[in-house]
Design an enzyme around this catalytic site. Structure first.
Site, PDB file in Angstrom:
ATOM      1  N   LYS A 137      21.999  36.953  34.495  1.00  0.00           N
ATOM      2  CA  LYS A 137      23.386  37.137  34.955  1.00  0.00           C
ATOM      3  C   LYS A 137      24.070  35.788  34.867  1.00  0.00           C
ATOM      4  O   LYS A 137      23.400  34.740  34.898  1.00  0.00           O
ATOM      5  CB  LYS A 137      23.405  37.640  36.405  1.00  0.00           C
ATOM      6  CG  LYS A 137      24.690  38.317  36.799  1.00  0.00           C
ATOM      7  CD  LYS A 137      24.769  39.765  36.313  1.00  0.00           C
ATOM      8  CE  LYS A 137      26.150  40.336  36.528  1.00  0.00           C
ATOM      9  NZ  LYS A 137      26.229  41.751  36.168  1.00  0.00           N
ATOM     10  N   ASP A 177      31.322  41.866  33.149  1.00  0.00           N
ATOM     11  CA  ASP A 177      31.163  42.299  34.542  1.00  0.00           C
ATOM     12  C   ASP A 177      32.550  42.124  35.159  1.00  0.00           C
ATOM     13  O   ASP A 177      33.554  42.128  34.424  1.00  0.00           O
ATOM     14  CB  ASP A 177      30.093  41.458  35.259  1.00  0.00           C
ATOM     15  CG  ASP A 177      29.698  42.021  36.630  1.00  0.00           C
ATOM     16  OD1 ASP A 177      28.997  43.044  36.683  1.00  0.00           O
ATOM     17  OD2 ASP A 177      30.122  41.456  37.669  1.00  0.00           O
TER      18      ASP A 177
HETATM   19  P1  NDP Z   1      36.422  44.993  36.803  1.00  0.00           P
HETATM   20  O1  NDP Z   1      36.763  43.564  36.882  1.00  0.00           O
HETATM   21  O2  NDP Z   1      36.833  45.771  35.609  1.00  0.00           O
HETATM   22  O3  NDP Z   1      36.988  45.766  38.090  1.00  0.00           O
HETATM   23  C1  NDP Z   1      36.620  45.367  39.374  1.00  0.00           C
HETATM   24  C2  NDP Z   1      37.401  46.193  40.375  1.00  0.00           C
HETATM   25  O4  NDP Z   1      36.881  45.940  41.675  1.00  0.00           O
HETATM   26  C3  NDP Z   1      38.861  45.831  40.436  1.00  0.00           C
HETATM   27  O5  NDP Z   1      39.589  46.955  40.833  1.00  0.00           O
HETATM   28  C4  NDP Z   1      38.892  44.736  41.496  1.00  0.00           C
HETATM   29  O6  NDP Z   1      40.151  44.568  42.141  1.00  0.00           O
HETATM   30  C5  NDP Z   1      37.866  45.258  42.471  1.00  0.00           C
HETATM   31  N1  NDP Z   1      37.234  44.128  43.166  1.00  0.00           N
HETATM   32  C6  NDP Z   1      36.599  43.072  42.609  1.00  0.00           C
HETATM   33  N2  NDP Z   1      36.168  42.211  43.551  1.00  0.00           N
HETATM   34  C7  NDP Z   1      36.545  42.729  44.698  1.00  0.00           C
HETATM   35  C8  NDP Z   1      36.396  42.319  46.041  1.00  0.00           C
HETATM   36  N3  NDP Z   1      35.756  41.185  46.385  1.00  0.00           N
HETATM   37  N4  NDP Z   1      36.891  43.129  46.980  1.00  0.00           N
HETATM   38  C9  NDP Z   1      37.504  44.290  46.650  1.00  0.00           C
HETATM   39  N5  NDP Z   1      37.698  44.718  45.411  1.00  0.00           N
HETATM   40  C10 NDP Z   1      37.216  43.951  44.460  1.00  0.00           C
HETATM   41  O7  NDP Z   1      34.839  45.056  37.021  1.00  0.00           O
HETATM   42  P2  NDP Z   1      33.817  46.237  36.671  1.00  0.00           P
HETATM   43  O8  NDP Z   1      34.498  47.549  36.819  1.00  0.00           O
HETATM   44  O9  NDP Z   1      33.167  45.895  35.396  1.00  0.00           O
HETATM   45  O10 NDP Z   1      32.720  46.042  37.812  1.00  0.00           O
HETATM   46  C11 NDP Z   1      32.776  46.731  39.066  1.00  0.00           C
HETATM   47  C12 NDP Z   1      31.400  46.755  39.697  1.00  0.00           C
HETATM   48  O11 NDP Z   1      30.484  47.420  38.795  1.00  0.00           O
HETATM   49  C13 NDP Z   1      30.780  45.375  39.972  1.00  0.00           C
HETATM   50  O12 NDP Z   1      29.962  45.458  41.123  1.00  0.00           O
HETATM   51  C14 NDP Z   1      29.884  45.163  38.748  1.00  0.00           C
HETATM   52  O13 NDP Z   1      28.847  44.236  39.005  1.00  0.00           O
HETATM   53  C15 NDP Z   1      29.362  46.575  38.554  1.00  0.00           C
HETATM   54  N6  NDP Z   1      28.814  46.848  37.232  1.00  0.00           N
HETATM   55  C16 NDP Z   1      29.590  46.709  36.117  1.00  0.00           C
HETATM   56  C17 NDP Z   1      29.053  47.003  34.882  1.00  0.00           C
HETATM   57  C18 NDP Z   1      29.881  46.996  33.639  1.00  0.00           C
HETATM   58  O14 NDP Z   1      29.388  47.471  32.609  1.00  0.00           O
HETATM   59  N7  NDP Z   1      31.112  46.523  33.652  1.00  0.00           N
HETATM   60  C19 NDP Z   1      27.630  47.355  34.723  1.00  0.00           C
HETATM   61  C20 NDP Z   1      26.935  47.571  35.985  1.00  0.00           C
HETATM   62  C21 NDP Z   1      27.516  47.297  37.177  1.00  0.00           C
HETATM   63  P3  NDP Z   1      41.047  43.270  41.840  1.00  0.00           P
HETATM   64  O15 NDP Z   1      41.623  43.499  40.481  1.00  0.00           O
HETATM   65  O16 NDP Z   1      42.062  43.254  42.926  1.00  0.00           O
HETATM   66  O17 NDP Z   1      40.126  42.093  41.892  1.00  0.00           O
END
Ligand code: NDP
Length: 464
Positions: A137, A177
């Site tokens: 990571k 991510d």
């Molecule tokens: P994105 O950056 O596309 O989206 C993240 C979303 O979560 C946004 O809506 C963001 O809001 C919100 N968010 C992020 N940090 C926080 C926080 N501290 N508190 C509240 N809301 C938050 O990321 P992903 O969709 O790719 O990832 C989302 C989750 O899925 C993570 O936990 C990631 O590790 C996990 N994941 C992702 C994978 C992938 O393929 N992308 C694979 C496996 C797991 P804002 O815009 O306001 O920050």
């Protein structure tokens, strides 16, 4: 599963207490990392009891120590000509079953503890996919929100100028991510190609025009929904007509919503870090397309969805003060898809009281240990992130396979393989849980099933 078994798991044995005490002395203040390890060690205690070769090779002590932890300075210049310094990291956690593989996160909260927790979980997740990939990571405390495309590009170029020396198609293959989507992967890949003069598979999540796989952007969300469908099937239920809660509005949340719609469910909520929207009529395909444009093109806030759609309410939330009230809305299924520790005990209890019977984690470690305990004791079908969100990295491995053959598969073919992989992860988790006396407990099952393959490889490769 009996309450008794869960109670036993929840009460930390002296083995777990001693192990965690030593680990916290060695890794002071790394709370997220310690939480992720403890959740696993509780499951693995019985495994090492049965497998003396794991004890002889000190597998548990070795598996909690990253093979390599790289930190570097990233210096970049903003649109006003001001110079900024961020920290970049890559954690190469465990390469026993294949090249390190795992995403890059750009978010101001990024630090060693968060990346070590994510890297540690990635080792087990990648093993569960049955693909030959180790766990890693990385990322930076850089915040892309509010930055122009040119600033994001300069940051990505500066980040890759440091990272490139540590990665390679047979060494370490990062992906996206939080904060790292198609735009960032493009800039990162471009800089790697320029520095090294090679066009090679050093990043996954690439656009299909330059070596990416179809269905990779969709894979994590789709996979989390396939996993939910598999869990529901064990109780003769489907997502058809089911009301669902989704948190987040990024990559995982968007494609979770799309697949829930495909399977006949209704999504009532989405969120970002400042608030959530509640749409009692359900987010249909047209509204989802609007959200995708808002988030991926216009880069706006989820509050704008409520302004633009009748009957939708927007509620601000302060996540530093506890879980979002989003989780109090009555529904039957929940897909946390934002970030770690977004569901605490109070939220889990509210969900159970308001009818949630199935939780499939698109995000990594979104539920606190107390919340997990609540779901399991209340007999909720609880799919932990390392199993339920493994679809993204599974399709990344399929992207690597396609790239090395210079052969690209159709959308239908990749989706078919994704669904089959999620089915195998579900089955492996259930089988391991049953074998170790906790039938139906996907949390323990996923930990055990993911662990054994890596532990066997470590034993085979000797004390390195
Ligand atoms: P994105 O950056 O596309 O989206 C993240 C979303 O979560 C946004 O809506 C963001 O809001 C919100 N968010 C992020 N940090 C926080 C926080 N501290 N508190 C509240 N809301 C938050 O990321 P992903 O969709 O790719 O990832 C989302 C989750 O899925 C993570 O936990 C990631 O590790 C996990 N994941 C992702 C994978 C992938 O393929 N992308 C694979 C496996 C797991 P804002 O815009 O306001 O920050």
């Amino acid at each position: 599963m009996t309450t008794n078994t869960i109670e036993q798991a929840a009460t930390r044995s002296s083995f777990v207490q001693e192990f965690m005490h030593a680990l916290s002395e060695r890794n002071p203040g790394e709370n997220e990392f310690l939480q992720a390890v403890e959740e696993c060690i509780v499951s693995l205690e019985k495994v090492v009891e049965r497998r003396p070769e794991y004890r002889a090779a000190s597998i548990l002590d070795r598996i909690v120590e990253p093979e390599r932890l790289l930190q570097f300075r990233v210096t970049w210049v903003d649109d006003q000509g001001e110079t900024h310094v961020n920290r970049g990291y890559r954690v190469q956690f465990n390469g026993a079953i294949g090249p390190y593989k795992g995403g890059l996160r750009f978010h101001p909260s990024v630090n060693r503890s968060i990346l070590k927790f994510l890297g540690f979980e990635q080792v087990f997740k990648n093993s569960l996919t049955t693909q030959p990939i180790g766990g890693g990571k990385g990322g930076s405390d850089f915040d892309p929100r509010g930055r122009s495309d040119a600033e994001v590009m300069r940051f990505c170029q500066a980040f890759m100028t440091e990272l490139y020396r540590f990665i390679g198609p047979d060494t370490d293959v990062p992906a996206g991510d939080i904060g790292v989507g198609g735009r960032e992967i493009g800039y990162l890949f471009g800089q790697y190609r320029k520095i090294t003069n090679t066009f090679t598979g050093i990043l996954t999540g690439r656009d299909v025009n330059w070596g990416g796989s179809l269905i990779r952007p969709e894979a994590t969300g789709y996979g989390a929904v396939y996993f939910a469908a598999d869990m529901l099937e064990t109780r003769d239920r489907t997502l058809e007509g089911m009301e669902c809660l989704v948190s987040g509005s990024g990559n995982v949340a968007q494609y979770t919503t799309e697949k829930v719609l495909d399977l006949g469910g209704r999504v009532l909520t989405m969120s970002d870090s400042t608030g959530y929207v509640h749409d009692p009529a359900g987010i249909d395909r047209e509204k989802l397309a609007w959200i995708m444009d808002l988030k991926n093109v216009r880069r706006g806030r989820i509050s704008e969805y409520a302004d633009a759609h009748d009957g939708v309410t927007y509620h601000e939330h302060d996540l530093s003060a506890g879980s979002s009230p989003l989780w109090n809305i009555p529904a039957e299924a929940a897909f946390p898809s934002a970030t770690q520790n977004e569901i605490d005990l109070a939220a889990a209890e509210a969900m159970v009281n308001n009818g949630v019977i199935c939780v499939s984690e698109g995000a990594n470690m979104p539920t606190t240990p107390e919340g997990q305990h609540c779901f399991i004791t209340e007999n909720v079908l609880y799919g932990p992130g390392k199993a339920a969100n493994a679809g993204g990295v599974a399709v990344s491995a399929l992207e690597m396979a396609q790239g090395s053959q210079r052969m690209y598969w159709s959308r239908e073919e990749v989706d078919r393989q994704l669904k089959a992989i999620m089915g195998r992860i579900h089955r492996a988790s259930l089988d391991a849980a049953a074998e170790y006396g906790v039938p139906g407990n996907y949390l323990h099952g996923a930990n055990i099933a993911g662990f054994c393959k890596v532990a066997d490889a470590m034993v085979d490769q000797g004390s390195i």
